[in-house]
Design a protein around this motif. Structure first.
Motif, mmCIF file in Angstrom:
data_model
loop_
_atom_site.group_PDB
_atom_site.id
_atom_site.type_symbol
_atom_site.label_atom_id
_atom_site.label_comp_id
_atom_site.label_asym_id
_atom_site.label_seq_id
_atom_site.Cartn_x
_atom_site.Cartn_y
_atom_site.Cartn_z
ATOM 1 N N GLU A 26 0.837 -1.213 0.000
ATOM 2 C CA GLU A 26 0.000 0.000 0.000
ATOM 3 C C GLU A 26 0.866 1.255 0.000
ATOM 4 N N GLN A 29 2.624 2.024 -3.299
ATOM 5 C CA GLN A 29 1.772 2.513 -4.390
ATOM 6 C C GLN A 29 1.991 4.002 -4.602
ATOM 7 N N ALA A 81 -0.010 -2.491 -8.045
ATOM 8 C CA ALA A 81 -0.855 -1.381 -7.586
ATOM 9 C C ALA A 81 -2.290 -1.597 -8.040
ATOM 10 N N ASP A 82 -2.479 -2.080 -9.263
ATOM 11 C CA ASP A 82 -3.825 -2.374 -9.756
ATOM 12 C C ASP A 82 -4.488 -3.463 -8.914
ATOM 13 N N LYS A 85 -5.632 -1.989 -5.633
ATOM 14 C CA LYS A 85 -6.844 -1.185 -5.827
ATOM 15 C C LYS A 85 -8.061 -2.077 -6.022
ATOM 16 N N ARG A 88 -9.136 -3.453 -2.716
ATOM 17 C CA ARG A 88 -9.858 -2.435 -1.938
ATOM 18 C C ARG A 88 -11.310 -2.324 -2.408
ATOM 19 N N ARG A 89 -11.514 -2.337 -3.727
ATOM 20 C CA ARG A 89 -12.883 -2.261 -4.265
ATOM 21 C C ARG A 89 -13.701 -3.479 -3.842
#
Length: 113
Positions: A26, A29, A81-82, A85, A88-89
């Motif tokens: 995290e 990123q 990083a993708d 993310k 997280r979604r």
């Protein structure tokens, strides 16, 4: 004999399965960071952080560059990083669903009184 793809994926996710490793990813990123910044941001002993960074480095997810006496870590590629993310979604959606279920349970409890 090669490892089946599903097994390789399971190993990959197992490798990610440590809170310190997730926190490091995290933080990275946002861009490269020296170890001292990672230590300041993560409440862990230096030896513990070093161990987790070594796991990430061996897996190829992060890279390390020595700049004088400082070691700077960064993500090896944008895909990580993708992935963070996307996680997280997915987690946000899961928790939102649980929140809706909790609200329904509370309504049912009030109605039963």
């Amino acid at each position: 004999m090669s490892v089946p793809l599903y097994q390789a994926k399971a190993e990959f996710f197992r490798m990610l399965g440590h809170p310190v490793r997730i926190r490091v990813l995290e933080l990275l990123q946002e861009g490269p960071r020296p170890v001292r910044e990672l230590l300041a941001a993560i409440e862990v002993e230096p030896s513990g952080l070093s161990q987790q960074l070594a796991v990430l480095r061996r897996s190829g997810i992060v890279t390390a560059v020595r700049e004088g006496s400082t070691v700077v870590y960064e993500l090896a590629g944008g895909d990580v990083a993708d992935l963070m993310k996307a996680a997280r979604r997915i987690l946000t959606e899961m928790l939102a669903g649980q929140g809706e279920l909790l609200a329904e349970l509370r309504e049912a409890e009030v109605a039963a009184r």
